[in-house]
Scaffold this motif. Structure first.
Motif, PDB file in Angstrom:
ATOM      1  N   ASP A 206      45.840  38.771  44.609  1.00  0.00           N
ATOM      2  CA  ASP A 206      46.619  39.114  43.410  1.00  0.00           C
ATOM      3  C   ASP A 206      45.956  38.558  42.151  1.00  0.00           C
ATOM      4  O   ASP A 206      45.950  39.212  41.103  1.00  0.00           O
ATOM      5  CB  ASP A 206      48.046  38.566  43.518  1.00  0.00           C
ATOM      6  CG  ASP A 206      48.907  39.387  44.465  1.00  0.00           C
ATOM      7  OD1 ASP A 206      48.520  40.545  44.759  1.00  0.00           O
ATOM      8  OD2 ASP A 206      49.957  38.894  44.893  1.00  0.00           O
ATOM      9  N   LYS A 209      43.061  40.824  41.193  1.00  0.00           N
ATOM     10  CA  LYS A 209      43.530  42.082  40.616  1.00  0.00           C
ATOM     11  C   LYS A 209      44.126  41.885  39.221  1.00  0.00           C
ATOM     12  O   LYS A 209      44.059  42.778  38.378  1.00  0.00           O
ATOM     13  CB  LYS A 209      44.570  42.721  41.542  1.00  0.00           C
ATOM     14  CG  LYS A 209      43.971  43.223  42.858  1.00  0.00           C
ATOM     15  CD  LYS A 209      45.036  43.833  43.754  1.00  0.00           C
ATOM     16  CE  LYS A 209      44.424  44.372  45.042  1.00  0.00           C
ATOM     17  NZ  LYS A 209      45.441  44.941  45.955  1.00  0.00           N
ATOM     18  N   THR A 210      44.694  40.709  38.981  1.00  0.00           N
ATOM     19  CA  THR A 210      45.332  40.435  37.688  1.00  0.00           C
ATOM     20  C   THR A 210      44.345  39.954  36.634  1.00  0.00           C
ATOM     21  O   THR A 210      44.408  40.360  35.471  1.00  0.00           O
ATOM     22  CB  THR A 210      46.439  39.372  37.860  1.00  0.00           C
ATOM     23  OG1 THR A 210      47.384  39.822  38.827  1.00  0.00           O
ATOM     24  CG2 THR A 210      47.157  39.125  36.530  1.00  0.00           C
TER      25      THR A 210
END
Length: 343
Positions: A206, A209-210
């Motif tokens: 995550d 992706k962030t």
């Protein structure tokens, strides 16, 4: 010798008096030189112990004179020479006169107190030249080529581990998908993610992706993946995102053409028995890019790829002659391709 052996020798304090470093992976080459400097030069001696030249600006006679001169106030010195003239192939555009025989003579009796390093940012050396043959015979030539896919992953995992952070294989693969294979960019993004994870923490999928933006070329990789999987909605959403980032449809089309063409080449070379490493050399691609391209290519037949390339050529002409609005033209191509058969 390869880069692995060269790094191992440096670690074991077995430094040769001459190195000819060449290849396209500048990150590894720079890291090797930094490791050598750390091993041989005390921080307070850097100004006196490191001498830099460029064969495009300095005659070889001057460089060898410096190499043969005893170090002043320091136990040893390193002479770093950037070279696009002596060892590389191609026409010598330099106006500087060089006498290779000086270097040949020096190779036979190098100074114990000097490490002479030539840095050649070319994929290959000119094997016809006597200085190249002599350097190879002395085991002084070090190749710095792109890492293989598994090596690149291990390098990322180790970089995170050295900072006392955990990085999983799936997360590392996503990082490469977003950043590409440039090791300078990968190192910077990995360090940023490790800082975000904190001491003893884990770099999560995550977080990647962030926090890690996807480069344009990597977005096009992703776009072709969505088309290959017939995920039209995802492909169009990604295309809209690229338009919002002010990416030009003509540029995106060119990148799509290159990727579909590479898929076709990979399929053809695979049918001829080429290994992934041979494909990378033949196509001028990073081995990891060949791996991803091969995975995508399996979802298309050669005939289908040829048809798509023909359609993209016609679209390119129509867009450039004003027969079709650029953004709309590429969107219609994506809709048609994403909903068609990938066989």
């Amino acid at each position: 010798m390869d880069a692995k052996k060269a790094f191992r020798l440096i670690k074991q304090d077995q430094v040769s008096p001459i190195f000819v470093c060449y290849g396209t992976e500048s990150y590894l080459m720079n890291e090797f030189i930094e490791r050598m400097l750390e091993q041989l030069v005390q921080p307070e001696h850097k100004e006196m112990a490191i001498v830099r030249f460029d064969t495009g600006e300095t005659p070889l006679d001057t460089i060898i004179d410096e190499a043969e001169t005893l170090p002043f106030l320091v136990p040893s010195k390193i002479v770093l020479v950037r070279d696009n003239v002596l060892f590389a192939a191609g026409k010598d555009s330099s106006r500087i006169e060089h006498r290779p025989e000086r270097l040949l003579a020096y190779m036979e009796q190098p100074m114990d107190t000097t490490v002479l390093v030539f840095i050649v940012s070319h994929e290959k050396l000119d094997e016809r030249k006597k200085i190249v043959k002599t350097a190879k015979a002395k085991d002084a030539v070090v190749s710095f080529g792109p890492l293989q896919p598994d090596e690149l992953l291990r390098w990322l995992l180790k970089r995170a581990s050295n900072q006392e952070r955990s990085l999983g294989t799936e997360t590392a693969e996503e990082l490469i998908r977003r950043v590409g294979t440039d090791m300078h960019a990968l190192a910077a993004e990995t360090d940023k993610l490790c800082l975000h994870a904190g001491q003893g923490g884990t770099v999560t999928l995550d977080a990647v992706k962030t926090l890690v933006p996807m480069a344009t070329e990597q977005n096009v990789f992703k776009l072709t993946e969505e088309l290959a999987a017939l995920r039209t909605r995802e492909a169009i959403t990604l295309y809209y995102d690229l338009l919002k980032q002010r990416e030009e449809p003509i540029k995106l089309l060119a990148l799509l053409v290159r990727q579909f063409r590479n898929m076709l080449y990979v399929k053809e070379l695979g049918n001829q028995g080429y290994s992934p490493q041979q494909m990378a050399s033949q196509l001028g691609l990073h081995p990891y890019a060949v791996k991803i391209t091969g995975e995508q290519a399996r979802k298309f037949s050669q005939e289908r790829l040829a048809v798509l390339l023909n359609e993209l050529a016609e679209l390119d002409y129509a867009m450039k002659t004003g027969r079709v609005e650029k953004a709309l033209g590429l969107e219609l191509f994506l809709l048609k391709t994403g909903s068609g058969s990938a066989g």
